[in-house]
Design a protein around this motif. Structure first.
Motif, PDB file in Angstrom:
ATOM      1  N   THR A 131      -3.399   3.094   2.691  1.00  0.00           N
ATOM      2  CA  THR A 131      -2.133   3.163   2.242  1.00  0.00           C
ATOM      3  C   THR A 131      -1.823   1.802   1.739  1.00  0.00           C
ATOM      4  OG1 THR A 131      -1.214   4.964   3.425  1.00  0.00           O
ATOM      5  CG2 THR A 131       0.273   3.388   2.406  1.00  0.00           C
ATOM      6  N   SER A 164      -0.783  -1.315  -1.564  1.00  0.00           N
ATOM      7  CA  SER A 164      -0.853  -1.887  -3.006  1.00  0.00           C
ATOM      8  C   SER A 164      -2.157  -2.105  -3.290  1.00  0.00           C
ATOM      9  CB  SER A 164       0.051  -3.025  -3.358  1.00  0.00           C
ATOM     10  OG  SER A 164      -0.034  -4.134  -2.496  1.00  0.00           O
ATOM     11  N   THR A 165      -2.781  -2.503  -2.250  1.00  0.00           N
ATOM     12  CA  THR A 165      -4.531  -2.531  -2.631  1.00  0.00           C
ATOM     13  C   THR A 165      -5.138  -1.568  -2.610  1.00  0.00           C
ATOM     14  OG1 THR A 165      -4.128  -4.700  -1.033  1.00  0.00           O
ATOM     15  CG2 THR A 165      -6.310  -4.064  -1.931  1.00  0.00           C
ATOM     16  N   ASP A 195      -9.282   0.599   3.346  1.00  0.00           N
ATOM     17  CA  ASP A 195      -7.630   0.336   3.634  1.00  0.00           C
ATOM     18  C   ASP A 195      -7.363  -1.050   3.525  1.00  0.00           C
ATOM     19  OD1 ASP A 195      -5.355   0.763   3.996  1.00  0.00           O
ATOM     20  OD2 ASP A 195      -5.593   1.786   6.036  1.00  0.00           O
ATOM     21  N   GLY A 196      -6.191  -1.253   3.319  1.00  0.00           N
ATOM     22  CA  GLY A 196      -5.640  -2.458   3.097  1.00  0.00           C
ATOM     23  C   GLY A 196      -5.274  -3.248   4.612  1.00  0.00           C
ATOM     24  N   ALA A 197      -4.885  -4.739   4.502  1.00  0.00           N
ATOM     25  CA  ALA A 197      -4.326  -4.914   5.714  1.00  0.00           C
ATOM     26  C   ALA A 197      -3.085  -6.219   5.332  1.00  0.00           C
ATOM     27  CB  ALA A 197      -5.438  -5.901   6.487  1.00  0.00           C
ATOM     28  N   ASP A 198      -2.393  -6.311   6.432  1.00  0.00           N
ATOM     29  CA  ASP A 198      -1.471  -7.418   5.991  1.00  0.00           C
ATOM     30  C   ASP A 198      -1.799  -8.687   6.537  1.00  0.00           C
ATOM     31  OD1 ASP A 198       0.668  -5.663   5.408  1.00  0.00           O
ATOM     32  OD2 ASP A 198       0.464  -4.755   7.599  1.00  0.00           O
ATOM     33  N   GLY A 218       2.629  -2.713   7.442  1.00  0.00           N
ATOM     34  CA  GLY A 218       3.417  -3.061   6.370  1.00  0.00           C
ATOM     35  C   GLY A 218       4.271  -2.016   5.850  1.00  0.00           C
ATOM     36  N   GLY A 243       4.215   1.013   7.208  1.00  0.00           N
ATOM     37  CA  GLY A 243       4.543   1.810   8.152  1.00  0.00           C
ATOM     38  C   GLY A 243       3.376   3.112   8.399  1.00  0.00           C
ATOM     39  N   ALA A 244       2.327   2.983   7.961  1.00  0.00           N
ATOM     40  CA  ALA A 244       1.209   4.030   8.101  1.00  0.00           C
ATOM     41  C   ALA A 244       0.302   3.823   8.945  1.00  0.00           C
ATOM     42  CB  ALA A 244       0.925   4.447   6.660  1.00  0.00           C
ATOM     43  N   GLU A 247      -3.387   5.643   9.717  1.00  0.00           N
ATOM     44  CA  GLU A 247      -4.425   4.605   9.229  1.00  0.00           C
ATOM     45  C   GLU A 247      -5.440   4.428  10.176  1.00  0.00           C
ATOM     46  OE1 GLU A 247      -2.078   2.340   5.844  1.00  0.00           O
ATOM     47  OE2 GLU A 247      -2.110   1.300   7.867  1.00  0.00           O
ATOM     48  N   LYS A 293      -4.151 -12.691   2.677  1.00  0.00           N
ATOM     49  CA  LYS A 293      -4.361 -11.917   3.813  1.00  0.00           C
ATOM     50  C   LYS A 293      -5.194 -12.585   4.819  1.00  0.00           C
ATOM     51  CE  LYS A 293      -1.598  -8.854   1.844  1.00  0.00           C
ATOM     52  NZ  LYS A 293      -2.064  -7.413   1.757  1.00  0.00           N
TER      53      LYS A 293
HETATM   54  C1  5RP Z   1       0.349   0.274   5.317  1.00  0.00           C
HETATM   55  C2  5RP Z   1      -0.712  -1.143   5.330  1.00  0.00           C
HETATM   56  C3  5RP Z   1      -1.261  -1.648   4.451  1.00  0.00           C
HETATM   57  O1  5RP Z   1      -2.625  -1.411   4.297  1.00  0.00           O
HETATM   58  C4  5RP Z   1      -0.812  -3.019   4.463  1.00  0.00           C
HETATM   59  O2  5RP Z   1       0.539  -3.071   4.575  1.00  0.00           O
HETATM   60  C5  5RP Z   1      -1.485  -3.509   3.574  1.00  0.00           C
HETATM   61  O3  5RP Z   1      -0.631  -3.300   2.124  1.00  0.00           O
HETATM   62  P1  5RP Z   1      -1.021  -4.043   1.052  1.00  0.00           P
HETATM   63  O4  5RP Z   1      -2.130  -3.512   0.536  1.00  0.00           O
HETATM   64  O5  5RP Z   1       0.277  -3.276   0.149  1.00  0.00           O
HETATM   65  O6  5RP Z   1      -0.751  -5.592   1.079  1.00  0.00           O
HETATM   66  O7  5RP Z   1      -1.164  -1.075   6.682  1.00  0.00           O
HETATM   67  O8  5RP Z   1       0.650   0.730   6.423  1.00  0.00           O
END
Ligand code: 5RP
Length: 224
Positions: A40, A42-43, A92-95, A107, A109-110, A114, A132
């Motif tokens: 989940t 934007s990435t 998946d992405g990461a903060d 970030g 809330g998922a 995840e 990141k």
């Molecule tokens: C959502 C997440 C996202 O993977 C994380 O927040 C990164 O998001 P983005 O790719 O928008 O920077 O953990 O719960």
């Protein structure tokens, strides 16, 4: 069939171009017939069209209603995790990503879904722009907590606040732990051991197979 390595549109900022590059590199790792966990954020929003453009026969699981909706619009087949059981790959992405491979996620809330999807996958691939990558993790660490006793749960945690955000798909509240994250393993154990905490956004390195971090010089591929 489209190329998963399509160049980023010139209108994108550096950070968005990097997300695009990492996502397209990850899409190239997916094989025909794979069972795929979709993260989940934007990435991941760049991953979904890149995967769809490959024209592969895939069975996907989504970690959020937003991802499920977009994936279906793009023609990706989305099923329940319980129907698929194990997954071949999840992306998946990461903060935040620290040098040891610890992640802060959630970030959006998922993070609970995840983490379940990442743990169900043979290969968990993290995709991110260079910003990141951090020298050490810092707060906030996202939390999903039960509505029942939410305030006592927050009081037990000490430095934690409810987030002004929609509830999780399971109806739980999203909060943020604001204390120090110097020892992620100890903090993860403490958060997991706090009654009322459904899950937290710390992902341990042993959950992760690959990290694709895109920077000005291209995509760095780390394997763990
Ligand atoms: C959502 C997440 C996202 O993977 C994380 O927040 C990164 O998001 P983005 O790719 O928008 O920077 O953990 O719960």
């Amino acid at each position: 069939m489209g190329s998963p390595r399509a160049p980023a549109p010139a209108s994108l900022s550096d950070a968005e171009s990097q997300k695009h590059a990492a996502a397209h590199a990850a899409a190239a790792l997916v094989s025909d017939g794979a069972r795929v966990g979709l993260g989940t954020g934007s990435t991941v929003a760049y991953l979904l069209p890149a995967l769809a453009a490959r024209g592969l026969s895939l069975r996907c699981v989504a970690t959020s209603p937003a991802t499920e909706c977009t994936a279906r619009e793009l023609g990706l087949a989305v099923e329940e995790l319980d129907e698929l059981g194990r997954l071949d790959i999840a992306i998946d992405g990461a903060d935040q990503i620290d040098p040891q491979g610890w992640l802060v996620k959630g970030g959006g809330g998922a993070h609970t879904r995840e983490k379940i999807v990442a743990a169900a996958a043979e290969r968990f691939v993290v995709i991110a722009s260079a910003e990141k990558a951090v020298p050490s993790l810092r707060p906030p660490v996202p939390l999903e907590i039960l509505r029942f006793g939410a305030h006592p749960t927050l009081a037990l945690l000490g430095e934690a606040v409810l987030r002004d955000a929609p509830p999780s798909p399971e109806g739980n509240l999203i909060a943020d732990y604001l204390g120090p994250v110097d020892d992620p393993r100890a903090l993860a154990a403490r958060l997991s051991g706090t009654p009322g905490v459904v899950d937290h956004g710390l992902f341990a390195p042993e959950l992760i197979s690959d990290i694709l971090i895109a920077g000005a010089g291209g995509v760095e591929h780390r394997t763990l």
